[in-house]
Design a protein around this motif. Structure first.
Motif, PDB file in Angstrom:
ATOM      1  N   TYR A  39     -40.289  49.385   9.288  1.00 14.76           N
ATOM      2  CA  TYR A  39     -38.825  49.968   8.801  1.00 14.76           C
ATOM      3  C   TYR A  39     -38.382  50.377  10.287  1.00 14.76           C
ATOM      4  O   TYR A  39     -39.082  51.183  10.927  1.00 14.76           O
ATOM      5  CB  TYR A  39     -39.034  50.863   7.790  1.00 14.76           C
ATOM      6  CG  TYR A  39     -37.627  51.510   7.462  1.00 14.76           C
ATOM      7  CD1 TYR A  39     -36.900  50.826   6.451  1.00 14.76           C
ATOM      8  CD2 TYR A  39     -37.080  52.411   8.163  1.00 14.76           C
ATOM      9  CE1 TYR A  39     -35.802  51.595   6.105  1.00 14.76           C
ATOM     10  CE2 TYR A  39     -35.928  53.148   7.957  1.00 14.76           C
ATOM     11  CZ  TYR A  39     -35.234  52.708   6.911  1.00 14.76           C
ATOM     12  OH  TYR A  39     -33.892  53.117   6.404  1.00 14.76           O
ATOM     13  N   GLN A  41     -34.445  51.926  11.594  1.00 17.46           N
ATOM     14  CA  GLN A  41     -33.276  52.032  11.314  1.00 17.46           C
ATOM     15  C   GLN A  41     -32.350  52.936  12.346  1.00 17.46           C
ATOM     16  O   GLN A  41     -33.076  54.150  12.471  1.00 17.46           O
ATOM     17  CB  GLN A  41     -32.742  52.467  10.055  1.00 17.46           C
ATOM     18  CG  GLN A  41     -31.408  52.766   9.594  1.00 17.46           C
ATOM     19  CD  GLN A  41     -30.639  51.537   9.244  1.00 17.46           C
ATOM     20  OE1 GLN A  41     -31.106  50.632   8.535  1.00 17.46           O
ATOM     21  NE2 GLN A  41     -29.559  51.303  10.585  1.00 17.46           N
ATOM     22  N   LYS A  67     -23.199  52.510  13.440  1.00 17.50           N
ATOM     23  CA  LYS A  67     -24.526  52.691  12.555  1.00 17.50           C
ATOM     24  C   LYS A  67     -24.436  53.260  11.392  1.00 17.50           C
ATOM     25  O   LYS A  67     -23.377  54.189  11.160  1.00 17.50           O
ATOM     26  CB  LYS A  67     -25.836  53.312  13.619  1.00 17.50           C
ATOM     27  CG  LYS A  67     -25.914  52.497  14.697  1.00 17.50           C
ATOM     28  CD  LYS A  67     -26.194  51.183  14.736  1.00 17.50           C
ATOM     29  CE  LYS A  67     -26.628  50.475  16.206  1.00 17.50           C
ATOM     30  NZ  LYS A  67     -25.268  50.187  16.756  1.00 17.50           N
ATOM     31  N   VAL A  73     -28.732  55.079   3.857  1.00 21.89           N
ATOM     32  CA  VAL A  73     -29.781  54.214   4.035  1.00 21.89           C
ATOM     33  C   VAL A  73     -31.103  55.231   3.173  1.00 21.89           C
ATOM     34  O   VAL A  73     -32.115  54.603   3.287  1.00 21.89           O
ATOM     35  CB  VAL A  73     -30.207  54.028   5.481  1.00 21.89           C
ATOM     36  CG1 VAL A  73     -29.342  52.945   6.089  1.00 21.89           C
ATOM     37  CG2 VAL A  73     -30.299  55.184   6.210  1.00 21.89           C
TER      38      VAL A  73
END
Length: 228
Positions: A39, A41, A67, A73
């Protein structure tokens, strides 16, 4: 057993004074072996990046501007980690930031007992010795030359290697647990060979056996290996 090796990068040291998460990186382990699932981000912190943080992470305001925000998220992140143990270096720092962000979203907090702190493990194993991630890489001869800047995913990948060394080295089960599923043999059972029901026939030819017997007869002194 599923574990997530996790790292975050932030704008500073305290979410209660306005600092935010700017990057999350995580690596999935199953049975202490990396699955290849990760993962990663980058996150818009909704504030300017301090100069000191920029120098550490190399992430500037322009790069982070487009972003997603953590609120966009956070749920996906929680779904990824699930109830797996979280392997973190200096877990108190990362959990503090993650729980602050989650609390602002009114999402469930990560329990402290879900975390495995590799910093704490290292200090117990090597009291009085440096326990930073770089120091542990040197101790275990792990290549971290790519770590010119702090990056969450790279640090998670490096930490996964450090973690496996801290707990005694990688010990994969080579898929035996699935192969033995439904049987009485567990993946941790020590396998030992069974004796053959019938001994293998000798591979010596008659001439080879005779030559060996002749050689032994010339040694003298009643050698042990001539006794039957």
């Amino acid at each position: 057993m599923r574990e997530i090796v996790l790292d975050t990068e932030t704008t500073g040291f305290d979410p209660q004074t306005g600092d935010r998460i700017v990057e999350i990186g995580a690596v999935e382990l199953m049975g202490h072996v990396a699955t290849g699932r990760t993962y990663h981000q980058y996150i818009n912190p909704e504030r300017s990046m301090p100069q000191g943080a920029f120098e550490i992470h190399g992430l500037g305001d322009e790069f982070l501007a487009d972003k997603p925000k953590f609120a966009e998220v956070g749920r996906a992140f929680l779904e990824f980690i699930g109830d797996a143990k979280l392997v973190i270096h200096n877990a108190a720092f990362d959990i503090k930031f993650l729980n602050a962000e989650l609390s602002w979203m009114k999402l469930p907090q990560i329990p402290w007992e879900q975390a495995i702190d590799t910093l704490e493990i290292a200090r117990k194993r090597f009291p009085g010795s440096p326990a930073s991630l770089d120091a542990l890489c040197r101790r275990f001869n792990i290549d971290n030359t790519a770590r010119t800047l702090h990056g969450a995913l790279l640090d998670s990948e490096i930490l996964a290697e450090v973690y496996l060394e801290l707990i005694g080295g990688r010990q994969p089960d080579f898929g035996l647990s699935s192969a033995n599923e439904g049987s009485d043999v567990s993946a941790t059972t020590h396998w030992t060979p069974r004796p053959r029901s019938r001994p293998l026939p000798s591979r010596l030819t008659e001439s080879e056996a005779a030559a060996h017997a002749e050689f032994i007869s010339k040694l003298g002194g009643n050698p042990l290996w001539s006794k039957t």
